[in-house]
Design a protein around this motif. Structure first.
Motif, PDB file in Angstrom:
ATOM      1  N   PHE A 130     -33.236 -16.204  14.072  1.00  0.00           N
ATOM      2  CA  PHE A 130     -32.403 -17.380  14.326  1.00  0.00           C
ATOM      3  C   PHE A 130     -30.963 -16.973  14.629  1.00  0.00           C
ATOM      4  CE2 PHE A 130     -35.408 -19.992  11.464  1.00  0.00           C
ATOM      5  CZ  PHE A 130     -36.181 -20.364  12.565  1.00  0.00           C
ATOM      6  N   HIS A 131     -30.405 -16.088  13.813  1.00  0.00           N
ATOM      7  CA  HIS A 131     -29.024 -15.657  14.046  1.00  0.00           C
ATOM      8  C   HIS A 131     -28.898 -14.935  15.380  1.00  0.00           C
ATOM      9  CE1 HIS A 131     -27.020 -16.840  10.355  1.00  0.00           C
ATOM     10  NE2 HIS A 131     -28.010 -16.341   9.617  1.00  0.00           N
ATOM     11  N   ARG A 132     -29.896 -14.130  15.725  1.00  0.00           N
ATOM     12  CA  ARG A 132     -29.836 -13.386  16.981  1.00  0.00           C
ATOM     13  C   ARG A 132     -29.869 -14.328  18.191  1.00  0.00           C
ATOM     14  NH1 ARG A 132     -33.770 -10.275  15.955  1.00  0.00           N
ATOM     15  NH2 ARG A 132     -35.440 -11.367  17.069  1.00  0.00           N
ATOM     16  N   VAL A 133     -30.774 -15.292  18.153  1.00  0.00           N
ATOM     17  CA  VAL A 133     -30.881 -16.222  19.277  1.00  0.00           C
ATOM     18  C   VAL A 133     -29.672 -17.137  19.355  1.00  0.00           C
ATOM     19  CG1 VAL A 133     -32.227 -18.117  20.276  1.00  0.00           C
ATOM     20  CG2 VAL A 133     -33.403 -16.142  19.290  1.00  0.00           C
ATOM     21  N   LEU A 134     -29.202 -17.627  18.214  1.00  0.00           N
ATOM     22  CA  LEU A 134     -28.034 -18.509  18.202  1.00  0.00           C
ATOM     23  C   LEU A 134     -26.794 -17.794  18.730  1.00  0.00           C
ATOM     24  CD1 LEU A 134     -28.603 -20.371  14.821  1.00  0.00           C
ATOM     25  CD2 LEU A 134     -28.677 -21.380  17.111  1.00  0.00           C
ATOM     26  N   GLU A 135     -26.692 -16.509  18.451  1.00  0.00           N
ATOM     27  CA  GLU A 135     -25.577 -15.738  18.992  1.00  0.00           C
ATOM     28  C   GLU A 135     -25.672 -15.660  20.514  1.00  0.00           C
ATOM     29  OE1 GLU A 135     -22.183 -13.512  19.395  1.00  0.00           O
ATOM     30  OE2 GLU A 135     -22.924 -14.501  17.581  1.00  0.00           O
ATOM     31  N   ARG A 136     -26.901 -15.512  21.023  1.00  0.00           N
ATOM     32  CA  ARG A 136     -27.085 -15.357  22.467  1.00  0.00           C
ATOM     33  C   ARG A 136     -26.837 -16.659  23.226  1.00  0.00           C
ATOM     34  NH1 ARG A 136     -31.732 -15.257  25.501  1.00  0.00           N
ATOM     35  NH2 ARG A 136     -33.032 -15.311  23.640  1.00  0.00           N
ATOM     36  N   ILE A 137     -27.178 -17.797  22.628  1.00  0.00           N
ATOM     37  CA  ILE A 137     -27.017 -19.070  23.340  1.00  0.00           C
ATOM     38  C   ILE A 137     -25.716 -19.780  22.973  1.00  0.00           C
ATOM     39  CG2 ILE A 137     -29.516 -19.371  23.499  1.00  0.00           C
ATOM     40  CD1 ILE A 137     -29.356 -21.450  21.277  1.00  0.00           C
ATOM     41  N   ASP A 138     -24.905 -19.169  22.121  1.00  0.00           N
ATOM     42  CA  ASP A 138     -23.664 -19.804  21.686  1.00  0.00           C
ATOM     43  C   ASP A 138     -22.770 -20.115  22.891  1.00  0.00           C
ATOM     44  OD1 ASP A 138     -21.747 -20.721  19.771  1.00  0.00           O
ATOM     45  OD2 ASP A 138     -20.635 -18.862  20.082  1.00  0.00           O
ATOM     46  N   GLY A 139     -22.290 -21.350  22.962  1.00  0.00           N
ATOM     47  CA  GLY A 139     -21.400 -21.751  24.048  1.00  0.00           C
ATOM     48  C   GLY A 139     -22.101 -21.959  25.374  1.00  0.00           C
ATOM     49  N   ARG A 140     -23.437 -22.050  25.357  1.00  0.00           N
ATOM     50  CA  ARG A 140     -24.197 -22.140  26.606  1.00  0.00           C
ATOM     51  C   ARG A 140     -25.165 -23.309  26.581  1.00  0.00           C
ATOM     52  NH1 ARG A 140     -22.978 -17.101  25.181  1.00  0.00           N
ATOM     53  NH2 ARG A 140     -22.326 -15.621  26.802  1.00  0.00           N
ATOM     54  N   VAL A 141     -25.514 -23.788  27.757  1.00  0.00           N
ATOM     55  CA  VAL A 141     -26.484 -24.864  27.912  1.00  0.00           C
ATOM     56  C   VAL A 141     -27.489 -24.460  28.980  1.00  0.00           C
ATOM     57  CG1 VAL A 141     -24.981 -26.748  27.159  1.00  0.00           C
ATOM     58  CG2 VAL A 141     -24.971 -26.032  29.574  1.00  0.00           C
ATOM     59  N   GLU A 142     -28.571 -25.184  29.029  1.00  0.00           N
ATOM     60  CA  GLU A 142     -29.622 -24.915  30.017  1.00  0.00           C
ATOM     61  C   GLU A 142     -29.566 -25.940  31.148  1.00  0.00           C
ATOM     62  OE1 GLU A 142     -34.505 -25.166  30.203  1.00  0.00           O
ATOM     63  OE2 GLU A 142     -33.568 -24.208  28.469  1.00  0.00           O
ATOM     64  N   TRP A 143     -29.661 -25.445  32.368  1.00  0.00           N
ATOM     65  CA  TRP A 143     -29.800 -26.286  33.552  1.00  0.00           C
ATOM     66  C   TRP A 143     -31.150 -26.005  34.202  1.00  0.00           C
ATOM     67  CZ3 TRP A 143     -26.313 -30.028  34.693  1.00  0.00           C
ATOM     68  CH2 TRP A 143     -25.056 -29.948  34.079  1.00  0.00           C
ATOM     69  N   GLY A 144     -31.822 -27.055  34.623  1.00  0.00           N
ATOM     70  CA  GLY A 144     -33.102 -26.897  35.298  1.00  0.00           C
ATOM     71  C   GLY A 144     -32.947 -27.164  36.785  1.00  0.00           C
ATOM     72  N   VAL A 145     -33.574 -26.344  37.603  1.00  0.00           N
ATOM     73  CA  VAL A 145     -33.545 -26.533  39.059  1.00  0.00           C
ATOM     74  C   VAL A 145     -34.970 -26.468  39.583  1.00  0.00           C
ATOM     75  CG1 VAL A 145     -32.746 -25.637  41.277  1.00  0.00           C
ATOM     76  CG2 VAL A 145     -31.236 -25.545  39.273  1.00  0.00           C
ATOM     77  N   LYS A 146     -35.336 -27.481  40.322  1.00  0.00           N
ATOM     78  CA  LYS A 146     -36.652 -27.527  40.963  1.00  0.00           C
ATOM     79  C   LYS A 146     -36.475 -27.701  42.463  1.00  0.00           C
ATOM     80  CE  LYS A 146     -39.070 -29.592  37.004  1.00  0.00           C
ATOM     81  NZ  LYS A 146     -37.899 -29.714  36.132  1.00  0.00           N
ATOM     82  N   VAL A 147     -37.357 -27.094  43.220  1.00  0.00           N
ATOM     83  CA  VAL A 147     -37.404 -27.294  44.662  1.00  0.00           C
ATOM     84  C   VAL A 147     -38.787 -27.828  45.004  1.00  0.00           C
ATOM     85  CG1 VAL A 147     -37.289 -26.218  46.942  1.00  0.00           C
ATOM     86  CG2 VAL A 147     -35.744 -25.452  45.120  1.00  0.00           C
ATOM     87  N   HIS A 148     -38.813 -28.950  45.716  1.00  0.00           N
ATOM     88  CA  HIS A 148     -40.068 -29.558  46.149  1.00  0.00           C
ATOM     89  C   HIS A 148     -40.135 -29.540  47.664  1.00  0.00           C
ATOM     90  CE1 HIS A 148     -40.938 -31.170  42.120  1.00  0.00           C
ATOM     91  NE2 HIS A 148     -39.636 -31.415  42.053  1.00  0.00           N
ATOM     92  N   MET A 149     -41.327 -29.292  48.193  1.00  0.00           N
ATOM     93  CA  MET A 149     -41.551 -29.366  49.628  1.00  0.00           C
ATOM     94  C   MET A 149     -42.431 -30.565  49.927  1.00  0.00           C
ATOM     95  SD  MET A 149     -43.134 -26.590  52.332  1.00  0.00           S
ATOM     96  CE  MET A 149     -44.839 -26.825  51.817  1.00  0.00           C
ATOM     97  N   GLU A 150     -41.935 -31.434  50.766  1.00  0.00           N
ATOM     98  CA  GLU A 150     -42.695 -32.620  51.142  1.00  0.00           C
ATOM     99  C   GLU A 150     -43.937 -32.198  51.901  1.00  0.00           C
ATOM    100  OE1 GLU A 150     -41.998 -36.839  53.567  1.00  0.00           O
ATOM    101  OE2 GLU A 150     -40.435 -35.300  53.454  1.00  0.00           O
ATOM    102  N   SER A 151     -45.054 -32.829  51.592  1.00  0.00           N
ATOM    103  CA  SER A 151     -46.308 -32.455  52.233  1.00  0.00           C
ATOM    104  C   SER A 151     -46.312 -32.858  53.694  1.00  0.00           C
ATOM    105  CB  SER A 151     -47.492 -33.116  51.516  1.00  0.00           C
ATOM    106  OG  SER A 151     -47.428 -34.523  51.665  1.00  0.00           O
ATOM    107  N   GLU A 152     -47.118 -32.147  54.482  1.00  0.00           N
ATOM    108  CA  GLU A 152     -47.234 -32.461  55.902  1.00  0.00           C
ATOM    109  C   GLU A 152     -47.770 -33.869  56.096  1.00  0.00           C
ATOM    110  OE1 GLU A 152     -46.453 -30.658  58.503  1.00  0.00           O
ATOM    111  OE2 GLU A 152     -45.878 -28.810  57.499  1.00  0.00           O
ATOM    112  N   GLU A 153     -48.737 -34.227  55.225  1.00  0.00           N
ATOM    113  CA  GLU A 153     -49.373 -35.537  55.405  1.00  0.00           C
ATOM    114  C   GLU A 153     -48.394 -36.678  55.174  1.00  0.00           C
ATOM    115  OE1 GLU A 153     -50.473 -33.076  53.644  1.00  0.00           O
ATOM    116  OE2 GLU A 153     -52.317 -32.472  54.669  1.00  0.00           O
TER     117      GLU A 153
END
Length: 283
Positions: A130-153
């Protein structure tokens, strides 16, 4: 000495403690909070969470009835989409509130212990990680990025219902030729989409402290139109988040030609994708 703070914010009036037969629902683990949570914050079952402190760590917990969260009834509840959705929203509400004042390590939905002693044991056993992970993510947030391709149909214009159909001796060969041409165009579009996704991921990874590539989303489950080309998460410092968002937004304005790409940004979230470490992933 182990300290347990029964107040959800660590100050102010105390909330009535859990009943003797209630279980302990644990939302997240974090460092001691430097700012209070919202006074009107409620979690699962409409009950305010409280802080349980041990080994220099804080677990945000709330009482839940054994009749719903013991092993057998919980297994049945997890098959009930309405119950599951309501519980997930309450869980996320607490995580979001916690993320606004610190950088928590969120636990899985429906992480439950018998009593406070079980929660303390969890904090004790996992303290190093817990201490190790909390140190690594301290002051940081997660952003998610997705790319979608519209189908030909979905992108191709539909012929009117009363449009004449090709006929004659050459129509079969013409049909096969059109089909081959369509398959070639689809393959070229997919290759362009993959190349764009790779380039975007490389660019965003350079602006992030860490990144994760997740499996593409199932279109039927996500209900997002088009085919998921990129599904990635990025760990970004709060100070750099504005620049990161602007970078993603610029890609939305670029003309992606015939690939018909859509870039989707979500966040900021707690660092769900980064709560493990190299040892955890290897295991």
């Amino acid at each position: 000495m182990n300290a347990v703070n029964d107040d959800p914010n660590g100050d102010g009036p105390h909330h009535d403690g859990p009943h003797h037969d209630d279980l302990r629902y644990v939302y997240a683990v974090c460092r001691p909070l430097a700012a209070p949570l919202a006074a009107d914050l409620t979690g699962v079952g409409g009950v305010p969470p409280r802080q349980l402190t041990h080994a220099g760590l804080v677990a945000l917990v709330g009482p839940v009835p054994e009749r719903d969260f013991a092993e057998e009834p919980l297994r049945a509840h997890l098959e009930d989409l309405d119950w599951l959705s309501e519980t997930a929203r309450a869980h996320q509400r607490v995580i979001d509130a916690l993320t606004s004042v610190t950088c928590p390590l969120p636990l899985r939905l429906a992480t439950v212990f018998r009593d406070d002693s079980g929660v303390r044991a969890m904090l004790e056993d996992g303290a190093e990680r817990f201490h190790r992970v909390l140190e690594r993510i301290d002051g940081r947030v997660e952003w998610g990025v997705k790319v979608h391709m519209e189908s030909e149909e979905s992108a191709a214009p539909r012929a009117p219902a009363d449009a004449p159909r090709p006929s004659g001796p050459g129509s079969g060969r013409d049909y096969l030729r059109r089909r081959r041409s369509q398959r070639t165009a689809q393959e070229e579009s997919w290759q362009r989409a993959e190349a764009f996704a790779r380039e975007l991921h490389e660019t965003l990874s350079q602006r992030a402290d860490d990144s994760r590539l997740h499996a593409p989303q199932n279109t039927e489950l996500s209900r997002a139109p088009g085919r998921n080309v990129l599904n990635a998460a990025y760990l970004v410092t709060r100070a750099d988040s504005e620049e990161f968002v602007e970078l993603v937004d610029r890609t939305k304005d670029e003309d992606q030609g015939t690939s018909r790409l859509r870039v989707e940004l979500t966040g900021p979230w707690a660092a769900y994708s980064f709560t493990g470490d190299e040892k955890d992933r290897a295991e």
